[in-house]
Design a protein around this motif. Sequence first.
Motif, short mmCIF file in Angstrom:
data_model
loop_
_atom_site.label_atom_id
_atom_site.label_comp_id
_atom_site.label_asym_id
_atom_site.label_seq_id
_atom_site.Cartn_x
_atom_site.Cartn_y
_atom_site.Cartn_z
N TYR A 141 122.63 12.92 21.49
CA TYR A 141 123.32 14.13 21.95
C TYR A 141 122.46 15.39 21.80
O TYR A 141 122.94 16.50 21.96
CB TYR A 141 124.64 14.31 21.21
CG TYR A 141 124.53 14.30 19.70
CD1 TYR A 141 124.11 15.41 18.99
CD2 TYR A 141 124.88 13.15 18.98
CE1 TYR A 141 124.02 15.40 17.60
CE2 TYR A 141 124.78 13.12 17.59
CZ TYR A 141 124.36 14.25 16.91
OH TYR A 141 124.27 14.23 15.54
N LEU A 167 137.64 15.55 29.92
CA LEU A 167 137.32 16.40 28.78
C LEU A 167 135.82 16.68 28.67
O LEU A 167 135.41 17.71 28.14
CB LEU A 167 137.82 15.75 27.49
CG LEU A 167 139.33 15.76 27.27
CD1 LEU A 167 139.71 14.82 26.14
CD2 LEU A 167 139.83 17.17 26.97
N ALA A 168 135.02 15.76 29.21
CA ALA A 168 133.57 15.93 29.18
C ALA A 168 133.06 16.75 30.36
O ALA A 168 131.87 17.07 30.40
CB ALA A 168 132.89 14.57 29.16
N LYS A 196 125.25 16.52 26.84
CA LYS A 196 126.57 16.15 26.36
C LYS A 196 126.70 14.63 26.44
O LYS A 196 126.28 13.99 27.40
CB LYS A 196 127.66 16.81 27.22
CG LYS A 196 129.07 16.56 26.73
CD LYS A 196 130.09 17.27 27.59
CE LYS A 196 130.01 18.78 27.40
NZ LYS A 196 131.07 19.49 28.15
N GLN A 212 127.36 20.28 18.62
CA GLN A 212 128.69 20.80 18.91
C GLN A 212 129.62 19.65 19.31
O GLN A 212 129.40 18.96 20.30
CB GLN A 212 128.65 21.83 20.03
CG GLN A 212 130.02 22.42 20.35
CD GLN A 212 129.97 23.44 21.46
OE1 GLN A 212 128.98 23.53 22.18
NE2 GLN A 212 131.03 24.22 21.59
N ILE A 233 133.14 13.23 21.90
CA ILE A 233 132.36 13.95 22.90
C ILE A 233 131.57 15.03 22.17
O ILE A 233 132.16 15.87 21.48
CB ILE A 233 133.26 14.58 23.98
CG1 ILE A 233 134.10 13.50 24.68
CG2 ILE A 233 132.42 15.33 25.01
CD1 ILE A 233 135.12 14.06 25.66
N VAL A 234 130.25 14.99 22.30
CA VAL A 234 129.41 15.88 21.51
C VAL A 234 128.17 16.28 22.31
O VAL A 234 127.71 15.54 23.17
CB VAL A 234 128.99 15.20 20.19
CG1 VAL A 234 128.25 13.91 20.46
CG2 VAL A 234 128.16 16.12 19.32
N THR A 244 137.35 20.65 16.56
CA THR A 244 137.44 19.23 16.86
C THR A 244 138.86 18.77 16.58
O THR A 244 139.39 19.00 15.51
CB THR A 244 136.46 18.43 15.98
OG1 THR A 244 135.17 19.02 16.10
CG2 THR A 244 136.40 16.99 16.41
N HIS A 257 133.03 18.45 20.80
CA HIS A 257 134.05 18.97 21.71
C HIS A 257 135.39 18.26 21.53
O HIS A 257 136.45 18.86 21.77
CB HIS A 257 133.60 18.82 23.15
CG HIS A 257 132.27 19.44 23.43
ND1 HIS A 257 132.09 20.78 23.66
CD2 HIS A 257 131.02 18.87 23.49
CE1 HIS A 257 130.81 21.04 23.87
NE2 HIS A 257 130.14 19.89 23.77
N PHE A 258 135.35 17.00 21.14
CA PHE A 258 136.57 16.20 21.08
C PHE A 258 136.32 14.96 20.23
O PHE A 258 135.21 14.43 20.19
CB PHE A 258 136.99 15.78 22.49
CG PHE A 258 138.09 14.75 22.51
CD1 PHE A 258 139.42 15.13 22.39
CD2 PHE A 258 137.80 13.40 22.64
CE1 PHE A 258 140.42 14.17 22.39
CE2 PHE A 258 138.80 12.45 22.65
CZ PHE A 258 140.12 12.85 22.52
N PRO A 269 132.82 25.03 16.56
CA PRO A 269 133.63 24.23 17.48
C PRO A 269 134.87 23.69 16.80
O PRO A 269 134.88 23.43 15.60
CB PRO A 269 132.68 23.09 17.88
CG PRO A 269 131.71 23.00 16.74
CD PRO A 269 131.53 24.41 16.25
#
Length: 226
Positions: A51, A208-209, A55, A186, A180-181, A9, A188-189, A7
Amino acid sequence: MAEAAPPITRQVTKEARGASVGPSVDIRLEDVEDCSLWDRHGASVPLKDLYRDRKSVMIFVRNFLCYSCKEYVEDLSKIPKEVLEDADIRLVVIGQSAHHHIEPFCSLTGYPYEIYVDPERRIYQKLGMKREEIFTDSAHPSPHVKSGMFMGQMKSIWRAMTSPVFDFQGDLHQQGGAIIVGPGAQVHFSHFDTNRLDHMPINWLLQLAGVQQTLDFSSKPKIIHV
């Protein structure tokens, strides 16, 4: 089968929002996944449990007496439960006070979702979240903070003086952030705050989520379909 790419980040700065994405941020969840958090009852839970299966949008706040954190969490509390359920995401606030400050903070802000504390700031430190504040001329004020800095600080001091236990409920110099995970490790942000006003706008985080609606935080939360 081709091996899955790791991923990416990234840190999104306020100047980059709406345009390009900023430089990558190295988030090593394996360094913090077993770090303990405490809930309002004093029970511990490892970070990875937040998490592992879903998500998760995790908001790290400065301290529970910080006026900007209070007003940001007040807006988080306005997110309708069905918005999170429809997107199958968890919303988690993480502070750095003792656990007995959680209940009064939730009562003050009306925040109804998951909240934990990292009183030794192990996760903050291992992830590299900033201490001290950096203000720039190009920074945009947080849309979720309504108080001016002077009056906000006065409110924070007054709350400290009138609380049953006189303390500042966390390190005053520690900054927060948002990640955000999940599901799994993983990422994501990520965004690490540079100062008390450098929050990621909540609608940005939700979108974003995977949330497909935009919320209006100017008064009562209403959903605008886009």
